[in-house]
Design a protein around this motif. Sequence first.
Motif: not given
Lengths: 256, 256
Positions: B135-136, B110, B161-164, B167
């Motif tokens: 991360t997103d 983030c 890129n990963m969601s969080d 992940a």
Amino acid sequence: MSRTLTQKEVFLLKSLQTRHGRKRSDRCLCEGARCCGELLKSCPDLVELIVCRDDFAIESSAAEIVRVPGHQMAKLSAAETPPGILIVARRPPATVPELPSDPFALVLDCISDPGNFGTIIRTAKAAGLQEIWYTDGSADPFGDKVIRSAMAAQFTMKLWNMSDLTAVKNSLSQFGYKNFYRTDPHQGDSCFELPELFERSAVIIGSEAHGASDLKGAIPVTIPMPGNFESLNAAQAATIFIFEYVRRQCVTNVIQ
Amino acid sequence: MSRTLTQKEVFLLKSLQTRHGRKRSDRCLCEGARCCGELLKSCPDLVELIVCRDDFAIESSAAEIVRVPGHQMAKLSAAETPPGILIVARRPPATVPELPSDPFALVLDCISDPGNFGTIIRTAKAAGLQEIWYTDGSADPFGDKVIRSAMAAQFTMKLWNMSDLTAVKNSLSQFGYKNFYRTDPHQGDSCFELPELFERSAVIIGSEAHGASDLKGAIPVTIPMPGNFESLNAAQAATIFIFEYVRRQCVTNVIQ
């Protein structure tokens, strides 16, 4: 009883966002909750006026608090996202160098980008340094962007301005500082290997576009860059030097 | 024979300065001489259009060069000081993680500030890293400000890129990465003393305001701050970790 800002105060707030306005004033502008919080904690006696959005939670006896509606706050700040709080503060008076207490002198040569200059001040403060030397051609250390990037650390440090590196060298030599290291992206010994890098010496950081100015007798020192990618941002280069100093202190157990 | 920009090209240049416009496009915008110079050197095949001020000296066979008067350049750029050159480039296609080649995984959680995100990419590139996980909630790595701060280094790195963080951890675990270090301004062992910090591990950098998100099993690691001054800028914290990795490589003579 609450009051609104006077025309004179509005004029002052706006003029402090311009270089010309700051030059004519001995005041400066601090913006944003974290930055103003640091200033209120470290130097409440310098605070003259606190302006905040009507819904902003604050308690302080440092100065009068004037609350304004959100749309007025947006006009008072140059920031993209208007802050919840602004402070008008007195500039600490400029001082002439006295015996430095830092084992090495951090010297900034023509760091004109306000964000870089402020970030370096903040990083130096976090590392426990107390003094910064800077030459003409650097940003104004009490400009609004520099204050924001430094999180108001400049109010609690000694910032010594000299015309150029020769003047810095003359001054530091009088205090017994011997070696002058000029950071260079391409030549010199590695900053990780010079044993005397921080021993009564000066480390000179230049702007990334032009590097540090020439200085007779200065020793080039470099940051190894295995990626072989142009140069580092000036604030990143300064950070690597400053925290190499911290690391050496940790390793020799000066800091636990 | 020289030509002027078409209306469609002007519209594209302006839309690429907005988040919405970038989302709808597989193009991105690179501004300024040094940044465009890096892009032309590293990825000429991604360059689609070169726009420069009529007095700007450039030779390139990467794409068509369109020259515009200075006043038009000022309208085409969001920068305070209009650059002499702009490039419209194709975004490298997003890829899914494959076996990483870096001994440790740099993970950005983030990091929403474009300047910080770009500076970290640039610093990682200079250090010789090849991959970044994010991360997103982070900035768009191909936004104009991020490209400017990174000096176009993102075009030559693998950005995953990963969601969080969960992940990221699941993905890295599959590749045999064992320890997950979460940087923390207040707790954990010193980054200068953990011997296994960069050995098949992940180093997670969070935003300075919120820190890294919680991640089950993550080990806190901290940067010693003798100055006891709030926290460091996220890009400075990342720089200290990245160059501590470089330093250790130098000391063990991997790099000369």
